[in-house]
Scaffold this active site. Structure first.
Site, short mmCIF file in Angstrom:
data_model
loop_
_atom_site.label_atom_id
_atom_site.label_comp_id
_atom_site.label_asym_id
_atom_site.label_seq_id
_atom_site.Cartn_x
_atom_site.Cartn_y
_atom_site.Cartn_z
N TYR A 129 0.83 -1.21 0.00
CA TYR A 129 0.00 0.00 0.00
C TYR A 129 0.87 1.26 0.00
O TYR A 129 0.64 2.19 -0.77
CB TYR A 129 -0.91 -0.02 1.23
CG TYR A 129 -1.95 1.07 1.28
CD1 TYR A 129 -3.09 1.00 0.48
CD2 TYR A 129 -1.80 2.16 2.13
CE1 TYR A 129 -4.06 1.99 0.54
CE2 TYR A 129 -2.77 3.16 2.20
CZ TYR A 129 -3.89 3.06 1.40
OH TYR A 129 -4.84 4.05 1.45
N LYS B 147 1.11 4.18 -2.89
CA LYS B 147 0.76 5.57 -2.58
C LYS B 147 1.96 6.51 -2.78
O LYS B 147 1.79 7.67 -3.16
CB LYS B 147 0.21 5.67 -1.16
CG LYS B 147 -1.14 4.94 -0.98
CD LYS B 147 -2.21 5.51 -1.89
CE LYS B 147 -3.58 4.93 -1.60
NZ LYS B 147 -4.65 5.54 -2.43
#
Length: 247
Positions: free
Chosen positions: A154, A158
């Protein structure tokens, strides 16, 4: 209404932060088009927006599939004539420690969170450049700025969005198209509802303002960045995190 008659695509717009963004854009006069992979949630959200008197429509799209994205963007242009705003909000998590992370958990998160942003941005870039105007807003995360144990996939996705946003901002600026990223901190959504009160309490201790954020906190910034009030802002990453990350 600072966005009157603007056409806005919001990916992953059926719940959480995405839904708040759709509502905020609609309140400011934008016609909202939602791209979402969950057909039932998509229909519910469109119905709610229409019931509130707003212009809204939905396309069932998996942003990780380039052909489906291109098809949907072409459909929006055929129906509405243009695209003024793209908010890349769709995202998933597959959290686990790196040692235990399966390749498919890495691939799935990168496919939706990062490749999805690439697919959607690429699809709108040509029409936006042609009309010499447009705004792209990518929803990153403070995790992309600071990292987080158990979220290597993640965090990488990002952080990738931030670098991608800067590159797109440089490429499209001469044609009047702006691109910025927003890095939300811990926001109260279905994704954070699963956390225990104990964990939420620990999180609040890391936040100078002493509270978790609301989806509207992010949506309000999206409205500002999408409007002409932000006409001299491009290539930036703005954290909405109660002061958690200061840089």
């Amino acid at each position: 209404m600072v966005l009157r008659d603007k056409i806005a695509i919001v990916t992953g717009g059926s719940r959480g932060i995405g839904k708040a963004i759709c509502e905020a854009l609609a309140r400011q006069g934008a016609r909202v088009v939602i791209f979402d992979v969950n057909a039932a949630e998509l229909q519910n959200c469109v119905t709610e927006l229409k019931a509130a008197g707003f212009d809204a429509e939905g396309y069932e799209v998996n942003v990780a599939q380039a052909d489906k994205v291109e098809e949907a963007v072409a459909g929006v242009i055929d129906n509405l004539g243009r695209i003024d705003i793209l908010v890349n909000n769709a995202g998933i998590t597959r959290d686990t420690l790196l040692m235990r992370m399966k390749e498919e958990d890495w691939d799935a998160v990168l496919a939706v969170n990062l490749k999805g942003v690439f697919n959607c941005t690429k699809a709108v870039s040509r029409p936006m450049m042609k009309q010499r105007s447009g705004v792209i807003i990518n929803i990153s995360s403070v995790v992309g700025l600071m990292g987080n144990a158990g979220q290597a996939n993640y965090a990488a996705s990002k952080a990738g969005i931030i670098g991608f946003t800067k590159s797109v901002a440089r490429e499209l600026a001469s044609r009047g198209v702006r691109a910025n990223a927003i890095a939300p901190g811990f926001i109260v959504t279905q994704m954070t509802d699963v956390l225990s009160d104990e964990i939420k309490g620990e999180l609040q201790k890391q936040i100078p303002l002493g509270r978790l954020g609301q989806p509207e906190d992010v949506a309000n910034l999206v409205v500002f960045l999408a409007s002409d009030n932000a006409s001299y802002i491009t290539g930036q990453t703005i954290a909405v995190d109660g002061g958690m990350v200061m840089h």
